[in-house]
Structure formats: structure tokens, C-alpha cells
Write an enzyme that holds these catalytic residues in place. Structure first.
Site, PDB file in Angstrom:
ATOM      1  CG  ASP A  51      13.828 -14.880 -75.176  1.00 57.14           C
ATOM      2  OD1 ASP A  51      12.882 -15.488 -75.151  1.00 57.14           O
ATOM      3  OD2 ASP A  51      14.334 -13.859 -75.901  1.00 57.14           O
ATOM      4  CD  GLU A  94      12.975 -19.565 -76.399  1.00 56.64           C
ATOM      5  OE1 GLU A  94      11.981 -19.455 -77.171  1.00 56.64           O
ATOM      6  OE2 GLU A  94      13.477 -18.622 -76.273  1.00 56.64           O
TER       7      GLU A  94
HETATM    8  C1  GLC Z   1      12.004 -16.191 -77.590  1.00 59.38           C
HETATM    9  C2  GLC Z   1      10.707 -15.772 -77.307  1.00 59.38           C
HETATM   10  C3  GLC Z   1       9.788 -15.087 -78.181  1.00 59.38           C
HETATM   11  C4  GLC Z   1      10.659 -13.935 -78.777  1.00 59.38           C
HETATM   12  C5  GLC Z   1      12.143 -14.285 -79.208  1.00 59.38           C
HETATM   13  C6  GLC Z   1      12.927 -13.069 -79.297  1.00 59.38           C
HETATM   14  O1  GLC Z   1      12.011 -17.079 -78.394  1.00 59.38           O
HETATM   15  O2  GLC Z   1       9.986 -16.846 -76.788  1.00 59.38           O
HETATM   16  O3  GLC Z   1       8.569 -14.906 -78.024  1.00 59.38           O
HETATM   17  O4  GLC Z   1      10.165 -13.324 -79.816  1.00 59.38           O
HETATM   18  O5  GLC Z   1      12.634 -14.950 -78.298  1.00 59.38           O
HETATM   19  O6  GLC Z   1      12.974 -12.412 -78.038  1.00 59.38           O
END
Ligand code: GLC
Length: 553
Positions: free
Chosen positions: A205, A244
């Protein structure tokens, strides 16, 4: 085709399926999905053909960010089951040949995590330095705030201990201080724990926040990622990190860890995703074609993660303001469909007006673009969103198994969509029985994708289709070629391709039963239906067309 494709690098042509245990299947009739329910549905997932499950966070949580706010990294949210249920699930998944990865959310914890409770209790508490504190927070750049509807700063004043703490996301998600070696060790322990229970890796994440937003700055942030990867490699050489990293290509490439790919194994391709939506909005190939042409090749054993939708909003932060407005106008004109001024809280079929031809074309595109496709549960049956749900929760409704819903014998905790996307109109059971359903289309695309390792492993070339509405590309590996065409328009059209080195080859359509002969000089004319697509395997002259190619070892 030579057998050079090895399943040692299983992620190269995996088909990943993201799901939330909470919304997939309720096994104990309390209205909330759980590991027992999920375990019952493993055969469905194996039958669909996916090869890797990505589980959204399933850890204990106050659930103020749908589980992305964790209070214990070593346990299972009691609403979803027990560690015992988790292990049973893992055993069943392994038995059906499915790998499993999970969200790794270690940029922050919940503010109710015992570490943070300790940290804020006193300035001299041993956990104080596990988080990021400041007397005088640096000025904020409002542009950078992730959830502008709820937050206007990265810093929150903690009255009790008299300092500000950093939170890259919501204020109830304090950032961990990865500059502290104890925190880095703890993160490795978390990875090690879940790998010991069978996970093949993690979807990481918010990676840029994790390694860049630290104060004091990590001296070499990328070493941290490389260390984690090396640690995982020592434990299990086939484990992966899928990151990500929503950055322009030039900034993103460093997250793979340079030419050797020593950091993230895979990165999501947010750029192609956004450009694909622009192409869909304009019915023109160029926005996507130019992104694919500009996209660097990942390091040798790395891969792109391809997606069209995920559990978050469809973010449109990497297109221009005008382009975003075009996409809004085409796919989410109403304010309630939009979020944070930069995204859409909708699923794909509703955005495409429920036009099944268009929906099928979009997924044919997803599976044929070079990379590893990642789908979000419910995409395979064309689920819609529930705009009555708050924010991003609109797209996180329960899986629709049957006309009655089939998610739970009880009233689901989260309401399902009504109208044209209600369970009686969109569900697994009905689509299993219909040969022309979206579910069957997904099964075909997944089967063909797995049979065409060229798509994931090969050299990709975007071809000149001679038609603004048609994207043509080919993927070549070890002397084998697949040529792919997609019609973004709603008119039938012929495209003329010139495939110079494939003169007199036969092109076999892998999605229908058509074949086409390439002329001696390489020209070939391909008819396309409105929103039609073709995946064509090239076979040399006088050799029987080989439509079911060699796959992995
Ligand atoms: C990422 C996740 C999202 C979450 C954020 C904070 O972007 O995809 O859903 O709210 O991280 O953890």
C-alpha cells in the site's frame, strides 16, 4: 514455441483477483463475509481461471478506512474469522493451485494500535519514535492531501503530548517512522509471519508515502525496499511485492530497483489505466497507444500490473484537467459519481452505459495489454456500484452470487445495488448458464491469456492500424507472435495492417473461429465488429494453425 517460460517467475503471467473477505461470502450467517465463506468459493475462483488472490486487509481494525487502519498486524479481524480459518483457507487455495498475496499496509497504523497508544502516552515512551513527531510541522501542500474531503493537512496536533504527528492519509492513520530500525525490523517480522502461513507476497500500500514521507528522511529510502525484498527472497525465492506507486513512468521506474529489479517485483500501471479511460471516452486509440509507446520496459524479471478498476476511486490524477473533464462527461457526469475532484466512484459497466459489447471489449483490452491483469471481485459478472454508500464504499458492495443475492443467508451488512445492477439482474448463477455472458467471456480471456505467454513475456509493438478508432499491437517472443486489435468505436470497420515479417502466415482468431491469410508482402485486412476485438496467433505458412500453444512448465 520453445519452452522458455518458467513458472518460477509465476507473476509474469499471473491473473490476479482482488477481493475483500468481508464482502465475498458469509459463512456464518451474520451478514459479514468471512474466511469460511471464502473457502467455500475457492472452486469458483479456480474455475474462473485466476491464479493469484489478492486479499484486501483482513486484520483487526476499527474499520474507519475499510480495514486500511490496522490495530494488530499478526491476527485476523474476529468478524472475518480466526487464524485457524485463515490457515484452512490457505490450505484449500494451495490445493487448487492458487497463490495468495495480501495487502501490506505499513505506511501507517490505526491511531488505536497499541503502538500508537503507547507512543502518544509520553514523549519518553519507547514507542514514541515509532511514529513521526514534530513541534513545528512543515507547511502543507494542499495539492498533496490524499483525502481532501476529510483532511486539509498531513499533521495533527496531539494535545496530550504536545506535538504534531504525521499522517499521510486520514488523521486516524498515524504514519510509522520507517527511519527507525526497530520499525523496519518489525515490518520484516510481519512479512515473515504471513509468509510462514503460506502467503506468496504482498500488495504494498502507498509505497512512495512509505519510503519518502519520513521525517527525518531515510538516508536511502530505496535500500529499505531492497532489504525487504532480499529478506523475502531468502525465505521464499518465489515471493513478490506488488506496489501501489501512482507516479509518472520516469519517477516510478526506480521503485523496481533499477536494472536488476531488486525492489518491487511488480508495479501497477496507473498511467496506461488512465489513458485507457481517455481512449474509451474519446473512442480513439491514440491516448492509450502513446502511453504504451512511452512506457519503459520493467527490469527483466519484473512486470507491470494492469487494471481498469480497483477498490478505490477511478483516479484521474495523471491526465490533464481538460482530459479529466472529458472522462467525467463521458462516464460520470453527476457530482455524486465523482470524488475528491479527481476520480469516479463507479464500476466499469455502469460507466460504459451497460453496453455489453463495450464492456467485453474493455476487458479483452485489459487481458491483452502487456503485463499481468489484476481484476477486482465482481468485475467478471459486471457488477455495478451503489452510489448510496459513502465515498469509495460505493464499489465495495457484496459479491452477487445468485438472483437472491446469495452472499449471506442474513441481511448483508452492506446493501447491494438496486435497479439494473441488482442481484436478480447481475449474478454468478445466471451467467454460468449463459454461454454469451460476461463471466464466460472472462473465462475465455483468462484461458487464452494463459495460453499466450507472448502477451506477458514478449516484446510489444504498437502497430499503425490506419484507423483512429482501432488499437493494434503485437507481442513477440521466441519467434512466436500474437497480433491484437481493438475497435473503440461503435461502427463496424476493416483495418489494414502491414505485418512485414509475417508474409503468408495464417492468423487464427483465438476468440472466434475465423482465420486470415497474410499476403506475401505482409498486408492483411481484418474486419472488426462495433467494439469488436481479435486476438490472432500467427502461424507460418503450411503449418496447421496452432491455437492452443505451449504454456508454462
Ligand atoms: C491505499 C489504498 C486505499 C487506502 C489508503 C490508505 O491508497 O488503496 O484504499 O485508503 O491506501 O491506507
Amino acid at each position: 514455441m520453445r519452452l522458455t517460460y518458467t513458472s518460477d517467475l509465476w507473476w509474469k503471467n499471473a491473473v490476479a483477483y482482488c477481493l475483500d473477505v468481508e464482502t465475498f461470502k458469509d459463512g456464518n450467517a451474520d451478514g459479514v463475509g468471512d474466511f469460511r465463506g471464502l473457502t467455500q468459493q475457492i472452486d469458483y475462483l479456480a474455475g474462473l481461471g485466476v491464479t493469484c488472490l489478492w486479499l484486501m486487509p483482513f486484520f483487526p481494525t476499527p474499520n474507519r478506512d475499510d480495514g486500511y487502519d490496522i490495530t494488530d498486524f499478526y491476527s485476523v479481524d474476529p468478524r472475518l474469522g480466526t487464524l485457524g480459518d485463515f490457515v484452512e483457507f490457505m490450505r484449500t487455495a494451495k490445493d487448487r493451485g492458487l497463490r495468495v498475496i495480501a495487502d501490506l499496509v505499513v505506511n501507517h497504523t490505526s491511531d488505536r494500535h497499541p503502538w500508537f497508544k503507547q507512543a502518544r502516552s509520553a514523549k519518553d515512551n519507547p514507542y514514541r519514535d515509532w511514529y513521526v513527531w514534530s513541534d513545528t510541522p512543515e507547511p502543507d501542500d494542499p495539492e498533496q492531501v490524499v483525502f481532501p474531503d476529510k483532511e486539509n493537512s498531513f499533521w495533527e496536533f496531539d494535545k496530550k503530548s504536545g506535538q504534531y504527528y504525521l499522517h499521510s492519509f486520514y488523521k486516524h492513520q498515524p504514519d510509522l517512522n520507517v527511519a527507525n530500525p526497530e520499525v523496519r525490523d518489525e515490518i520484516a517480522r510481519i512479512l515473515g509471519f504471513w509468509m510462514e502461513l503460506g502467503l506468496s507476497g504482498f500488495r504494498v500500500d502507498a509505497v512512495p508515502f512509505l519510503i519518502e514521507n519520513v521525517n527525518p528522511k531515510l538516508p536511502s529510502p530505496h535500500d529499505f525496499l531492497a532489504d525487504l525484498r532480499a529478506f523475502m527472497g531468502r525465505r521464499d525465492g518465489g515471493s513478490i511485492l506488488l506496489g501501489e506507486v501512482n507516479l509518472p513512468y520516469k519517477d516510478l521506474m526506480g521503485y523496481f530497483g533499477g536494472g536488476n529489479g531488486t525492489e518491487l517485483t511488480m508495479c501497477f500501471d496507473f498511467i496506461s489505466m488512465q489513458r485507457a479511460w481517455l481512449s474509451l471516452a474519446r473512442c480513439e486509440a491514440e491516448p492509450l497507444a502513446s502511453a504504451l509507446r512511452a512506457r519503459p520496459r520493467p527490469p527483466k524479471d519484473c512486470q507491470w500490473g494492469m487494471f481498469l478498476r480497483n477498490h478505490d476511486e477511478l483516479t484521474l490524477d495523471k491526465v490533464t484537467d481538460e482530459e479529466r473533464e472529458e472522462i467525467f462527461a463521458a462516464f460520470g457526469p453527476e457530482k455524486t459519481m465523482q470524488i475528491y475532484g479527481r476520480g469516479l466512484r463507479r464500476r466499469l459497466p455502469t460507466m460504459l452505459g451497460g453496453d455489453l459489447r463495450r464492456v467485453k471489449m474493455a476487458y479483452s483490452l485489459l487481458f491483452s495489454l502487456p503485463g499481468t491483469p489484476v481484476i477486482f471481485y465482481g468485475e467478471e459478472i459486471g457488477m455495478g456500484e451503489n452510489l448510496d454508500a459513502a465515498g469509495r464504499m460505493a464499489v465495495r458492495t457484496p459479491m452477487q452470487w445468485s438472483p437472491e443475492g446469495g452472499f449471506s443467508p442474513a441481511e448483508p451488512d452492506r446493501p447491494m445495488p438496486g435497479g439494473a445492477y441488482a442481484p436478480d439482474r447481475v449474478n454468478v448463477a445466471d451467467q454460468k448458464r449463459r454461454p454469451d455472458s460476461l463471466l464466460r467471456w472472462f473465462q475465455l480471456l483468462i484461458e487464452r491469456y494463459r495460453e499466450c505467454p507472448e502477451l506477458a513475456w514478449g516484446e510489444t509493438t504498437v502497430l499503425d492500424s490506419g484507423h483512429p478508432g482501432v488499437l493494434a499491437h503485437r507481442c513477440d517472443a521466441d519467434g512466436a507472435s500474437v497480433v491484437v486489435v481493438h475497435n473503440f468505436t461503435d461502427t463496424a470497420t476493416d483495418v489494414d495492417l502491414s505485418l512485414d515479417d509475417l508474409g503468408e502466415h495464417v492468423l487464427t482468431d483465438l476468440l472466434t473461429d475465423a482465420t486470415f491469410e497474410v499476403a506475401r508482402k505482409g498486408g492483411v485486412r481484418l474486419p472488426l465488429d462495433p467494439h469488436g476485438s481479435r486476438w490472432l496467433r500467427a502461424a507460418p505458412p503450411k503449418v496447421a494453425p496452432d491455437d492452443a500453444s505451449v504454456t508454462s512448465q
